[in-house]
Write a protein that holds these residues in place. Structure first.
Motif, PDB file in Angstrom:
ATOM      1  N   TRP A 279     -28.108  -5.692 -29.193  1.00 27.04           N
ATOM      2  CA  TRP A 279     -27.920  -7.084 -28.779  1.00 27.04           C
ATOM      3  C   TRP A 279     -26.695  -7.635 -29.506  1.00 27.04           C
ATOM      4  CZ3 TRP A 279     -30.361  -9.676 -24.982  1.00 27.04           C
ATOM      5  CH2 TRP A 279     -31.591  -9.197 -24.533  1.00 27.04           C
TER       6      TRP A 279
ATOM      7  N   THR B  27     -34.304   0.290 -36.728  1.00 27.48           N
ATOM      8  CA  THR B  27     -33.614  -0.911 -36.273  1.00 27.48           C
ATOM      9  C   THR B  27     -32.573  -1.320 -37.300  1.00 27.48           C
ATOM     10  OG1 THR B  27     -35.334  -2.312 -37.254  1.00 27.48           O
ATOM     11  CG2 THR B  27     -35.555  -1.753 -34.922  1.00 27.48           C
TER      12      THR B  27
ATOM     13  N   TYR C 287     -29.923  -4.817 -38.290  1.00 26.64           N
ATOM     14  CA  TYR C 287     -29.667  -6.230 -38.041  1.00 26.64           C
ATOM     15  C   TYR C 287     -28.450  -6.715 -38.813  1.00 26.64           C
ATOM     16  CZ  TYR C 287     -34.511  -6.197 -36.405  1.00 26.64           C
ATOM     17  OH  TYR C 287     -35.677  -5.923 -35.740  1.00 26.64           O
TER      18      TYR C 287
ATOM     19  N   LEU D  79     -35.587  -8.991 -27.730  1.00 23.60           N
ATOM     20  CA  LEU D  79     -35.131  -9.612 -28.964  1.00 23.60           C
ATOM     21  C   LEU D  79     -35.993 -10.849 -29.195  1.00 23.60           C
ATOM     22  CD1 LEU D  79     -33.023  -9.404 -31.266  1.00 23.60           C
ATOM     23  CD2 LEU D  79     -31.674 -11.103 -29.993  1.00 23.60           C
TER      24      LEU D  79
ATOM     25  N   ILE E 209     -35.868  -6.812 -32.988  1.00 27.16           N
ATOM     26  CA  ILE E 209     -35.543  -6.035 -31.797  1.00 27.16           C
ATOM     27  C   ILE E 209     -36.628  -4.991 -31.593  1.00 27.16           C
ATOM     28  CG2 ILE E 209     -34.071  -4.401 -33.071  1.00 27.16           C
ATOM     29  CD1 ILE E 209     -32.297  -4.229 -30.546  1.00 27.16           C
TER      30      ILE E 209
ATOM     31  N   CYS F 208     -27.093  -7.776 -23.956  1.00 28.06           N
ATOM     32  CA  CYS F 208     -27.608  -6.483 -24.379  1.00 28.06           C
ATOM     33  C   CYS F 208     -26.618  -5.400 -23.949  1.00 28.06           C
ATOM     34  CB  CYS F 208     -28.998  -6.201 -23.840  1.00 28.06           C
ATOM     35  SG  CYS F 208     -29.101  -5.891 -22.081  1.00 28.06           S
TER      36      CYS F 208
END
Length: 123
Positions: A36, A58, A60, A81, A70, A96
């Motif tokens: 994202w 994941t 971030y 998300l 996510i 995305c």
């Protein structure tokens, strides 16, 4: 060719929550890393989060850690998300993206992009 369609954006007050979805078609979804990104007016597109093909890992950006999550459902060909504790500075168009061989923060490494969904957070 993979097609991506985002949904779930909207207007929310600061402190509120939204859940974005991105539905994929035209490829084997589980073969792709997903990410994202977001772009605010007058600013460059920036990385938000990414997830590996299995969903086991994941990643971030610092500004959303602890607030955004996510996730993906490979059976539904969808990545999500979840955005909590939203702030006005989260206002942006959210995109995305899918990558065959990469799941980091460099947008140039992603192969397919959706059209985006607007998220507006009022103060």
């Amino acid at each position: 060719q993979v097609q991506l369609v985002e949904s779930g954006g909207g207007l929310v007050q600061a402190g509120g929550s939204l859940r974005l979805s991105c539905a994929a078609s035209g490829g084997t979804f589980s073969n792709y890393y997903m990410g994202w990104f977001r772009q605010a007016p007058g600013r460059e597109r920036e990385f938000v989060a990414s997830i590996t093909r299995s969903g086991g890992t994941t990643y971030y950006t610092d500004s959303v850690k602890g607030r955004f999550t996510i996730s993906r459902d490979n059976a539904k060909n969808t990545v999500y998300l979840q955005m909590n504790s939203l702030k006005p500075e989260d206002t942006a168009v959210y995109y995305c993206a899918a990558a065959r061989f990469y799941y980091g923060s460099r947008d140039i490494e992603y192969d397919y992009w959706g059209q985006g969904t607007q998220v507006t957070v009022s103060s």
